[in-house]
Scaffold this active site. Sequence first.
Site, mmCIF file in Angstrom:
data_model
loop_
_atom_site.group_PDB
_atom_site.id
_atom_site.type_symbol
_atom_site.label_atom_id
_atom_site.label_comp_id
_atom_site.label_asym_id
_atom_site.label_seq_id
_atom_site.Cartn_x
_atom_site.Cartn_y
_atom_site.Cartn_z
ATOM 1 C CG HIS A 98 -1.904 1.155 1.391
ATOM 2 N ND1 HIS A 98 -3.024 0.987 1.028
ATOM 3 C CD2 HIS A 98 -1.787 2.426 1.579
ATOM 4 C CE1 HIS A 98 -3.786 2.259 1.253
ATOM 5 N NE2 HIS A 98 -2.866 2.998 1.506
ATOM 6 C CD GLU A 99 1.632 3.577 3.530
ATOM 7 O OE1 GLU A 99 1.612 4.584 2.995
ATOM 8 O OE2 GLU A 99 0.584 3.337 4.299
ATOM 9 C CG HIS A 102 0.176 6.016 -0.946
ATOM 10 N ND1 HIS A 102 -0.993 6.463 -1.657
ATOM 11 C CD2 HIS A 102 -0.181 5.661 0.176
ATOM 12 C CE1 HIS A 102 -1.988 6.335 -0.837
ATOM 13 N NE2 HIS A 102 -1.700 5.499 0.217
ATOM 14 C CG ASP A 174 -5.001 6.620 1.361
ATOM 15 O OD1 ASP A 174 -4.400 7.417 1.817
ATOM 16 O OD2 ASP A 174 -4.654 5.465 1.058
#
Length: 304
Positions: A98-99, A102, A174
């Site tokens: 997930h990170e 980003h 988000d």
Amino acid sequence: MIVGRPDVGGREEILKVHARNKPLGDDVDLKQIAQTTAGFSGADLENLLNEAAILAAKENRVFIQQSDIRHAFVKVGIGPEKKSRIVSEKERRITAYHEAGHAILFHVLPDVGPVYSVSIIPTGGAGGYTMPLPEKDDMFNTKGHMLQEITVSLGGRVAEEEIFDDITTGASQDIKQATAIAKSMITKFGMSEKLGLINYDNDSDEVFIGRDFGHTSRGYGEKIAGTIDEEVKRIIDECYAQARSIIQEYHPVLEKCAELLLEKEKKPEANLKHCLRKVRRMPEKGLLYTLCRQKELTAGGFLT
């Protein structure tokens, strides 16, 4: 009277005031700190130096080092780390991808980022974070920048879908942020051709005697409301498609970045530069990617 947040010169003066009784190491540059704390209030800057002083004291130092500032920056900007929280291996993997999603979008898109820190350690109310580093004080926002902010916000959800063929609730904040930006573009800033240069935002409406507190008038009918919803969805869908296209193009980079985050979690020396070496950064004006500038994306350090 509304007092705005200080500009770079104001931030430097505030830092000097709060640093008077705090010995600083030779590597601490208050001017540079002022340049990288765009959006910080005076209280934020005071907290930044106070937290840095506490970190120095914990290491039995009488002076503050740049590393103390870096760690304090994350704590003030995101929240304290919750290292005592038990996280399953599955959750760690989901958070890492997930990170990483980003981080890749921050690196590719020209008007957002660079990234200050990436972590999969639970922090504040989140399972991890990707924290951008403000580089300048912008008086105005642009449509292009707002679209890129939405795209970056959706990168975590895209990465989850690409890797796990499933989605989690981890992207709720988000999605909330992306929706708020898209709605403000439509209702506040006239960035929709369908709706034109009309302000449909009613956040500032006052409640008068005789008006139902729970049912304030929005000032437009169902047809306009439906068009607003359609335009918000269109923006979100287009940004999501762009995020997916970029993540798919750099799928091997996503894997490598997530692998490194799982190994290091968050350390200044956990350098993600070699993961992103082949990632091309989109030029500010144009459709083709160009080779990214010589910057280092670190899990816990500055981009230089």
